[in-house]
Design a protein around this motif. Structure first.
Motif, PDB file in Angstrom:
ATOM      1  N   PHE A 107      27.199  41.350 -23.042  1.00  0.00           N
ATOM      2  CA  PHE A 107      26.476  40.292 -24.313  1.00  0.00           C
ATOM      3  C   PHE A 107      27.572  39.838 -24.985  1.00  0.00           C
ATOM      4  CE2 PHE A 107      24.466  39.683 -28.422  1.00  0.00           C
ATOM      5  CZ  PHE A 107      23.297  39.080 -27.986  1.00  0.00           C
ATOM      6  N   LYS A 108      27.559  38.461 -24.964  1.00  0.00           N
ATOM      7  CA  LYS A 108      28.924  38.022 -25.667  1.00  0.00           C
ATOM      8  C   LYS A 108      28.279  37.096 -26.892  1.00  0.00           C
ATOM      9  CE  LYS A 108      32.053  39.003 -22.591  1.00  0.00           C
ATOM     10  NZ  LYS A 108      33.088  39.778 -23.145  1.00  0.00           N
ATOM     11  N   ASP A 109      28.985  37.529 -28.041  1.00  0.00           N
ATOM     12  CA  ASP A 109      28.653  36.844 -29.349  1.00  0.00           C
ATOM     13  C   ASP A 109      28.810  35.213 -29.213  1.00  0.00           C
ATOM     14  OD1 ASP A 109      28.032  39.375 -30.924  1.00  0.00           O
ATOM     15  OD2 ASP A 109      30.111  39.698 -30.920  1.00  0.00           O
ATOM     16  N   VAL A 110      28.061  34.456 -30.136  1.00  0.00           N
ATOM     17  CA  VAL A 110      28.170  33.045 -30.066  1.00  0.00           C
ATOM     18  C   VAL A 110      29.566  32.666 -30.317  1.00  0.00           C
ATOM     19  CG1 VAL A 110      27.285  33.025 -32.276  1.00  0.00           C
ATOM     20  CG2 VAL A 110      27.022  30.914 -30.738  1.00  0.00           C
ATOM     21  N   GLU A 111      30.192  33.604 -31.309  1.00  0.00           N
ATOM     22  CA  GLU A 111      31.640  32.824 -31.654  1.00  0.00           C
ATOM     23  C   GLU A 111      32.464  33.199 -30.559  1.00  0.00           C
ATOM     24  OE1 GLU A 111      29.317  34.252 -35.312  1.00  0.00           O
ATOM     25  OE2 GLU A 111      29.699  35.194 -33.243  1.00  0.00           O
ATOM     26  N   GLU A 112      32.342  33.882 -29.534  1.00  0.00           N
ATOM     27  CA  GLU A 112      33.186  34.112 -28.522  1.00  0.00           C
ATOM     28  C   GLU A 112      33.211  33.019 -27.455  1.00  0.00           C
ATOM     29  OE1 GLU A 112      34.447  36.998 -24.971  1.00  0.00           O
ATOM     30  OE2 GLU A 112      33.325  37.834 -26.657  1.00  0.00           O
ATOM     31  N   ILE A 122      25.400  29.750 -19.162  1.00  0.00           N
ATOM     32  CA  ILE A 122      26.792  29.564 -20.246  1.00  0.00           C
ATOM     33  C   ILE A 122      27.835  29.070 -19.086  1.00  0.00           C
ATOM     34  CG2 ILE A 122      26.489  31.223 -22.067  1.00  0.00           C
ATOM     35  CD1 ILE A 122      27.823  33.122 -20.464  1.00  0.00           C
ATOM     36  N   GLU A 123      27.639  29.383 -17.813  1.00  0.00           N
ATOM     37  CA  GLU A 123      28.550  28.818 -16.738  1.00  0.00           C
ATOM     38  C   GLU A 123      28.650  27.388 -16.734  1.00  0.00           C
ATOM     39  OE1 GLU A 123      29.738  29.968 -12.246  1.00  0.00           O
ATOM     40  OE2 GLU A 123      27.920  30.852 -13.199  1.00  0.00           O
ATOM     41  N   GLU A 124      27.352  26.987 -17.078  1.00  0.00           N
ATOM     42  CA  GLU A 124      27.494  25.271 -16.943  1.00  0.00           C
ATOM     43  C   GLU A 124      27.756  24.720 -18.199  1.00  0.00           C
ATOM     44  OE1 GLU A 124      23.882  23.972 -15.796  1.00  0.00           O
ATOM     45  OE2 GLU A 124      23.548  24.746 -13.936  1.00  0.00           O
ATOM     46  N   LEU A 125      28.295  25.583 -19.593  1.00  0.00           N
ATOM     47  CA  LEU A 125      28.862  24.783 -20.411  1.00  0.00           C
ATOM     48  C   LEU A 125      30.183  24.147 -20.411  1.00  0.00           C
ATOM     49  CD1 LEU A 125      27.675  27.441 -22.951  1.00  0.00           C
ATOM     50  CD2 LEU A 125      26.640  25.355 -22.724  1.00  0.00           C
ATOM     51  N   LYS A 126      30.401  23.107 -20.846  1.00  0.00           N
ATOM     52  CA  LYS A 126      31.809  22.521 -20.968  1.00  0.00           C
ATOM     53  C   LYS A 126      32.230  22.083 -22.608  1.00  0.00           C
ATOM     54  CE  LYS A 126      30.573  17.681 -19.566  1.00  0.00           C
ATOM     55  NZ  LYS A 126      30.809  16.826 -18.663  1.00  0.00           N
ATOM     56  N   LYS A 127      33.312  21.510 -22.612  1.00  0.00           N
ATOM     57  CA  LYS A 127      33.499  21.288 -23.934  1.00  0.00           C
ATOM     58  C   LYS A 127      32.724  20.310 -24.833  1.00  0.00           C
ATOM     59  CE  LYS A 127      37.868  21.108 -26.750  1.00  0.00           C
ATOM     60  NZ  LYS A 127      39.398  21.208 -26.422  1.00  0.00           N
ATOM     61  N   GLN A 128      31.942  19.563 -24.153  1.00  0.00           N
ATOM     62  CA  GLN A 128      31.212  18.445 -24.841  1.00  0.00           C
ATOM     63  C   GLN A 128      29.876  19.161 -25.374  1.00  0.00           C
ATOM     64  OE1 GLN A 128      30.611  15.764 -21.563  1.00  0.00           O
ATOM     65  NE2 GLN A 128      28.584  16.172 -21.579  1.00  0.00           N
ATOM     66  N   LYS A 177      35.741  29.938 -26.669  1.00  0.00           N
ATOM     67  CA  LYS A 177      36.198  29.521 -25.016  1.00  0.00           C
ATOM     68  C   LYS A 177      36.214  28.306 -24.850  1.00  0.00           C
ATOM     69  CE  LYS A 177      35.785  34.083 -22.679  1.00  0.00           C
ATOM     70  NZ  LYS A 177      37.182  33.935 -21.838  1.00  0.00           N
ATOM     71  N   LEU A 178      35.126  27.762 -25.508  1.00  0.00           N
ATOM     72  CA  LEU A 178      34.751  26.176 -25.320  1.00  0.00           C
ATOM     73  C   LEU A 178      35.845  25.415 -26.037  1.00  0.00           C
ATOM     74  CD1 LEU A 178      30.912  25.739 -25.561  1.00  0.00           C
ATOM     75  CD2 LEU A 178      32.372  25.937 -23.592  1.00  0.00           C
ATOM     76  N   GLU A 179      36.288  25.834 -27.300  1.00  0.00           N
ATOM     77  CA  GLU A 179      37.186  25.217 -27.953  1.00  0.00           C
ATOM     78  C   GLU A 179      38.699  24.943 -27.319  1.00  0.00           C
ATOM     79  OE1 GLU A 179      37.116  26.992 -31.699  1.00  0.00           O
ATOM     80  OE2 GLU A 179      35.532  25.689 -32.538  1.00  0.00           O
ATOM     81  N   GLU A 180      39.162  26.349 -26.888  1.00  0.00           N
ATOM     82  CA  GLU A 180      40.356  26.343 -26.277  1.00  0.00           C
ATOM     83  C   GLU A 180      40.478  26.416 -24.755  1.00  0.00           C
ATOM     84  OE1 GLU A 180      41.176  30.732 -26.862  1.00  0.00           O
ATOM     85  OE2 GLU A 180      41.639  30.524 -28.994  1.00  0.00           O
ATOM     86  N   GLN A 181      39.648  26.154 -23.945  1.00  0.00           N
ATOM     87  CA  GLN A 181      39.702  26.094 -22.565  1.00  0.00           C
ATOM     88  C   GLN A 181      38.565  24.833 -22.037  1.00  0.00           C
ATOM     89  OE1 GLN A 181      39.683  30.124 -21.142  1.00  0.00           O
ATOM     90  NE2 GLN A 181      37.443  29.981 -20.384  1.00  0.00           N
ATOM     91  N   GLY A 182      37.686  24.728 -22.774  1.00  0.00           N
ATOM     92  CA  GLY A 182      36.774  23.685 -22.503  1.00  0.00           C
ATOM     93  C   GLY A 182      35.667  23.936 -21.442  1.00  0.00           C
TER      94      GLY A 182
END
Length: 407
Positions: A390-395, A315-321, A399-404
């Motif tokens: 353990f982080k829910d998918v909604e969280e 998940i650390e590699e995820l970004k807004k796209q 985070k991706l929506e708000e900070q990318g």
């Protein structure tokens, strides 16, 4: 005459205690304070009924032997005939000479004891999630519907942090609610679900003792986070926005390891490369964008992994796209849950990611909340799905929506 399951009436020598008491004693019983509770964790949590009855009855017996006051009664009220029979059978086996009125077993609605049995249960027990959510099962939903939004607001005010497994969290019922006005219910103990041990009943009994005596009960909770200190999630996800962006871009260029290579941390890659080569006992389904497999070491009755075929290590590699990708994984997970619930409507589920993955390649867990598995062997296994690691998918979506990026 109390309402009991027909099979208990026909086969049980456990008589109706109310039928034998005098009119005078019935008047005295109006002053008795009662705790009503269901068969904990055997419905939504799917804990084995016979084991639940054995543990519950043993703790109740110990409690009654230690507290011989005459001002209280304990009443198990259920509509599940199997649970009623199990508790009735076990209680008759071990109760010895304990007063039948001290612990009663009734077939009915816990929220309608005055209407059905002519008695008031000033205190009742319902089950909640570890995040203190009320709408987990039929009983808690009934309470929520009867009281309205004020109840979850009060729960959040009293207990802003996640609950402790097996603990009791008393909450007052508003005086103007139908439960208080019609049934005399003053408080309910919101029990943390998905747990069953002697602690489950002991905390319930201890809370009841304090409350019936007019004292406050202070349950244990998780430590409150210092808003000036980063959470464990933020500390673990220490990469900056720039580094997260760079790593995600580089992931597009990285090829998947060769099939069968790279050691145990790369065991998910072959499923992404050639899912068609694996048996149906391992691969649930797949398409061009994702692969869904059964967890090899499931920590619950239902435990699957939803894996994107695009190379992303964690998940650390995820970004807004990647937001659309996460939404698609979520949709896949929801489809799984719908199918699983058709098989067993009682199962609850969570979808989410581990903050620190033991295996490379991003994967989302879809896991039922019974946590019944021979592979759930230690505290580490339990904590990996029930704490902030353990982080829910909604969280992750938020985070991706708000900070990318995830930090």
């Amino acid at each position: 005459m109390d309402k009991r399951p027909s099979d208990i009436q026909q086969t049980s020598s456990f008589p109706d205690p109310l039928a034998r008491i005098s009119k005078r004693k019935k008047e005295e019983r109006k002053q008795v304070i009662r705790l009503g509770f269901p068969s904990i964790s055997t419905s939504f949590g799917e804990f084995p009924i016979d084991t639940a009855a054995e543990i519950g009855c043993e703790v109740i017996k110990e409690f009654l032997n230690s507290h011989n006051e005459t001002d209280f009664e304990l009443i198990l009220i259920e509509k599940d005939t199997k649970a009623l029979n199990a508790f009735d059978s076990k209680w008759r086996e071990i109760k010895n000479d304990l007063d039948d009125l001290k612990f009663q077993i009734k077939n009915g609605n816990l929220l309608q004891t005055k209407d059905e049995f002519g008695i008031e249960c000033r205190f009742i027990v319902a089950e909640i999630t570890w995040r203190m959510k009320l709408n987990t099962n039929h009983l808690s939903k009934q309470i929520l519907n009867a009281v309205g939004s004020r109840l979850p607001e009060e729960v959040k005010r009293l207990y802003p942090n996640p609950g402790i497994v097996g603990e009791a969290y008393p909450v007052s019922i508003p005086n103007d609610s139908i439960l208080h006005k019609d049934e005399g219910i003053e408080k309910f103990h919101s029990k943390k679900q998905k747990s069953y041990s002697k602690k489950t009943y002991n905390s319930m009994m201890n809370a009841f003792l304090e409350l019936k005596s007019g004292r406050e009960y202070h349950p244990a909770t998780t430590k409150k986070e210092n808003p000036q200190v980063k959470s464990a999630f933020d500390i673990l996800m220490k990469s900056s926005s720039q580094s997260s962006t760079n790593s995600s871009e580089s992931s597009l260029k990285r090829p998947l390891p060769k099939l069968g290579g790279g050691g145990w941390t790369n065991v998910l890659f072959p499923y992404c490369q050639k899912p068609e080569t694996f048996p149906k006992s391992e691969v649930y389904c797949y398409d061009d964008e994702s692969v869904i497999i059964y967890d090899k070491y499931p920590k619950a009755k239902k435990h699957l992994l939803v894996i994107p075929r695009k190379r992303i290590d964690n998940i650390e590699e995820l970004k807004k796209q990647d937001l659309e990708l996460i939404k698609k994984l979520k949709e896949k997970g929801q489809e799984i849950i719908e199918k699983m619930k058709q098989e067993n409507p009682k199962l609850g589920f969570r979808m989410g990611f581990h903050v620190i993955q033991s295996l490379k390649q991003l994967h989302m867990h879809v896991i039922s909340q019974d946590f019944i598995s021979s592979y759930l062997k230690n505290k580490k296994h339990w904590n990996s799905f029930t704490t902030e690691f353990f982080k829910d998918v909604e969280e992750i979506e938020k985070k991706l929506e708000e900070q990318g990026y995830i930090k």
